[in-house]
Design a protein around this motif. Sequence first.
Motif, PDB file in Angstrom:
ATOM      1  N   GLY A  41       0.578  -1.544  -0.186  1.00 32.01           N
ATOM      2  CA  GLY A  41      -0.046   0.298   0.033  1.00 32.01           C
ATOM      3  C   GLY A  41       0.850   1.353   0.172  1.00 32.01           C
ATOM      4  N   GLY A  42       1.724   1.341  -0.676  1.00 31.82           N
ATOM      5  CA  GLY A  42       2.793   2.331  -0.434  1.00 31.82           C
ATOM      6  C   GLY A  42       3.626   2.602   1.069  1.00 31.82           C
ATOM      7  N   VAL A  43       3.205   2.162   2.223  1.00 30.09           N
ATOM      8  CA  VAL A  43       3.657   2.696   3.376  1.00 30.09           C
ATOM      9  C   VAL A  43       5.452   2.734   3.226  1.00 30.09           C
ATOM     10  N   ASP A  44       6.092   3.041   4.008  1.00 30.69           N
ATOM     11  CA  ASP A  44       7.332   3.178   4.093  1.00 30.69           C
ATOM     12  C   ASP A  44       7.892   1.923   4.656  1.00 30.69           C
ATOM     13  N   LYS A  45       8.816   1.495   4.014  1.00 30.45           N
ATOM     14  CA  LYS A  45       8.406   0.357   4.373  1.00 30.45           C
ATOM     15  C   LYS A  45      10.254   0.337   5.607  1.00 30.45           C
ATOM     16  N   GLN A  46      11.082   1.235   5.656  1.00 27.70           N
ATOM     17  CA  GLN A  46      11.913   1.180   6.709  1.00 27.70           C
ATOM     18  C   GLN A  46      11.193   1.700   8.078  1.00 27.70           C
ATOM     19  N   SER A  47      10.122   1.926   8.146  1.00 24.31           N
ATOM     20  CA  SER A  47       9.459   2.719   9.843  1.00 24.31           C
ATOM     21  C   SER A  47       8.582   0.697  10.094  1.00 24.31           C
ATOM     22  N   ILE A  48       8.274   0.087   8.959  1.00 23.83           N
ATOM     23  CA  ILE A  48       7.560  -0.973   9.710  1.00 23.83           C
ATOM     24  C   ILE A  48       8.260  -2.092  10.373  1.00 23.83           C
ATOM     25  N   GLU A  49       7.335  -1.833  11.401  1.00 30.76           N
ATOM     26  CA  GLU A  49       7.864  -2.415  12.818  1.00 30.76           C
ATOM     27  C   GLU A  49       7.669  -4.342  13.059  1.00 30.76           C
ATOM     28  N   ILE A  50       8.692  -4.710  12.863  1.00 25.43           N
ATOM     29  CA  ILE A  50       8.299  -6.173  14.105  1.00 25.43           C
ATOM     30  C   ILE A  50       9.513  -6.406  15.116  1.00 25.43           C
ATOM     31  N   ALA A  51       8.324  -6.583  16.589  1.00 26.52           N
ATOM     32  CA  ALA A  51       8.684  -7.112  17.450  1.00 26.52           C
ATOM     33  C   ALA A  51       9.090  -5.673  17.924  1.00 26.52           C
ATOM     34  N   GLY A  52       7.632  -4.533  17.870  1.00 24.55           N
ATOM     35  CA  GLY A  52       8.627  -3.290  18.391  1.00 24.55           C
ATOM     36  C   GLY A  52       9.983  -2.378  17.946  1.00 24.55           C
ATOM     37  N   ARG A  53      10.617  -3.060  16.561  1.00 21.39           N
ATOM     38  CA  ARG A  53      12.060  -2.839  15.909  1.00 21.39           C
ATOM     39  C   ARG A  53      11.291  -1.860  14.176  1.00 21.39           C
ATOM     40  N   THR A  54      11.919  -1.228  14.124  1.00 24.07           N
ATOM     41  CA  THR A  54      11.948  -0.781  12.828  1.00 24.07           C
ATOM     42  C   THR A  54      12.659  -1.606  11.817  1.00 24.07           C
ATOM     43  N   LEU A  55      12.306  -1.819  10.891  1.00 22.95           N
ATOM     44  CA  LEU A  55      12.874  -2.462   9.564  1.00 22.95           C
ATOM     45  C   LEU A  55      14.928  -2.035   9.563  1.00 22.95           C
ATOM     46  N   LEU A  56      14.502  -0.636   9.365  1.00 25.07           N
ATOM     47  CA  LEU A  56      15.564   0.335   9.630  1.00 25.07           C
ATOM     48  C   LEU A  56      16.233   0.162  10.568  1.00 25.07           C
ATOM     49  N   GLU A  57      16.149  -0.630  12.145  1.00 22.51           N
ATOM     50  CA  GLU A  57      16.990  -0.238  12.756  1.00 22.51           C
ATOM     51  C   GLU A  57      18.178  -1.867  12.729  1.00 22.51           C
ATOM     52  N   PHE A  58      16.243  -3.062  11.669  1.00 29.03           N
ATOM     53  CA  PHE A  58      17.379  -4.223  11.826  1.00 29.03           C
ATOM     54  C   PHE A  58      18.439  -5.052  10.888  1.00 29.03           C
ATOM     55  N   ALA A  59      18.408  -3.305   9.751  1.00 29.42           N
ATOM     56  CA  ALA A  59      19.255  -3.301   8.542  1.00 29.42           C
ATOM     57  C   ALA A  59      20.674  -2.573   9.337  1.00 29.42           C
ATOM     58  N   LEU A  60      19.913  -1.495  10.232  1.00 35.87           N
ATOM     59  CA  LEU A  60      21.282  -1.069  11.044  1.00 35.87           C
ATOM     60  C   LEU A  60      22.327  -2.081  11.787  1.00 35.87           C
ATOM     61  N   ASP A  61      21.258  -2.864  12.312  1.00 30.65           N
ATOM     62  CA  ASP A  61      22.586  -3.581  13.067  1.00 30.65           C
ATOM     63  C   ASP A  61      23.141  -4.602  12.084  1.00 30.65           C
ATOM     64  N   ALA A  62      22.888  -4.872  10.936  1.00 35.19           N
ATOM     65  CA  ALA A  62      23.572  -5.886  10.495  1.00 35.19           C
ATOM     66  C   ALA A  62      24.256  -5.519   9.980  1.00 35.19           C
ATOM     67  N   VAL A  63      24.534  -4.076   9.809  1.00 38.05           N
ATOM     68  CA  VAL A  63      26.448  -3.529   8.904  1.00 38.05           C
ATOM     69  C   VAL A  63      26.438  -2.706  10.192  1.00 38.05           C
ATOM     70  N   ILE A  64      26.319  -3.069  11.504  1.00 35.83           N
ATOM     71  CA  ILE A  64      26.943  -2.233  12.435  1.00 35.83           C
ATOM     72  C   ILE A  64      28.745  -2.298  12.715  1.00 35.83           C
ATOM     73  N   ASP A  65      29.183  -2.606  12.202  1.00 36.13           N
ATOM     74  CA  ASP A  65      30.784  -3.076  11.613  1.00 36.13           C
ATOM     75  C   ASP A  65      30.884  -1.669  10.399  1.00 36.13           C
ATOM     76  N   ALA A  66      29.959  -1.477   9.639  1.00 34.85           N
ATOM     77  CA  ALA A  66      30.406  -0.057   8.799  1.00 34.85           C
ATOM     78  C   ALA A  66      31.282   1.013   9.193  1.00 34.85           C
ATOM     79  N   SER A  67      31.953   1.468   8.936  1.00 29.46           N
ATOM     80  CA  SER A  67      32.330   2.807   8.821  1.00 29.46           C
ATOM     81  C   SER A  67      31.743   3.664   8.626  1.00 29.46           C
ATOM     82  N   GLU A  68      31.097   3.607   8.234  1.00 28.44           N
ATOM     83  CA  GLU A  68      29.790   4.983   7.184  1.00 28.44           C
ATOM     84  C   GLU A  68      29.010   3.989   6.929  1.00 28.44           C
ATOM     85  N   VAL A  69      27.971   4.911   7.066  1.00 31.38           N
ATOM     86  CA  VAL A  69      26.315   4.411   6.393  1.00 31.38           C
ATOM     87  C   VAL A  69      25.377   5.108   5.710  1.00 31.38           C
TER      88      VAL A  69
END
Length: 198
Positions: free
Chosen positions: A22-50
């Motif tokens: 429905g055109g929602v902003d995916k990065q703001s969708i939540e799973i168990a109280g955390r947004t998809l963006l938060e999950f993605a940022l955790d996956a690249v926690i070792d990156a020097s720049e995002v």
Amino acid sequence: MDHGLTGFAAIILAGGQAARLGGVDKQSIEIAGRTLLEFALDAVIDASEVVVVGHHVPTDRPVTFVREEPRFGGPAAGLLIGHDSLLRRFPTIAVLAVDMPHLTSATVRRLHDAAVGHEGAVLVDADGRRQLAMVVETERLAAVQPDLEGRHGLAMRDLLAPLDLAEVPAIAREARDIDTWTDLRDAASPPEDDPTAG
């Protein structure tokens, strides 16, 4: 490529239209109280720049938000505007779609390990299909990128075709993305082999 995890950048692709949601902003969708963006940022926690290619949303991480112009040019266009927006240059870039919540920092490490001796590595699902989760050598990406007019609508497979990418089989649910509300429901459920399920 032999750089391993010695400094890398990350680009999170979050600018899609999400038509089947429905055109929602995916990065703001939540799973168990955390947004998809938060999950993605955790996956690249070792990156020097995002860099996040999508509209700006609140986050406590040091992240650069950019938008591709014109909008909705596809993941390849998003990757390239993300590359152009990096403040510094690193040997490698980790790239992932924001709607793949089962990716972790271990996934990114496996991709880096597999990329040694190649120009990058890409996650593949059980059927061998390449996913929007990869590591690419920065110099090689810069060498194959088209001009600005050639980016909009460019297929990711065409952009990456000249690169020697190792294929890394996904583990468990790593390759699953969220395109529908059913996908979201399934992502929020424990895996079938989880002893805590049910």
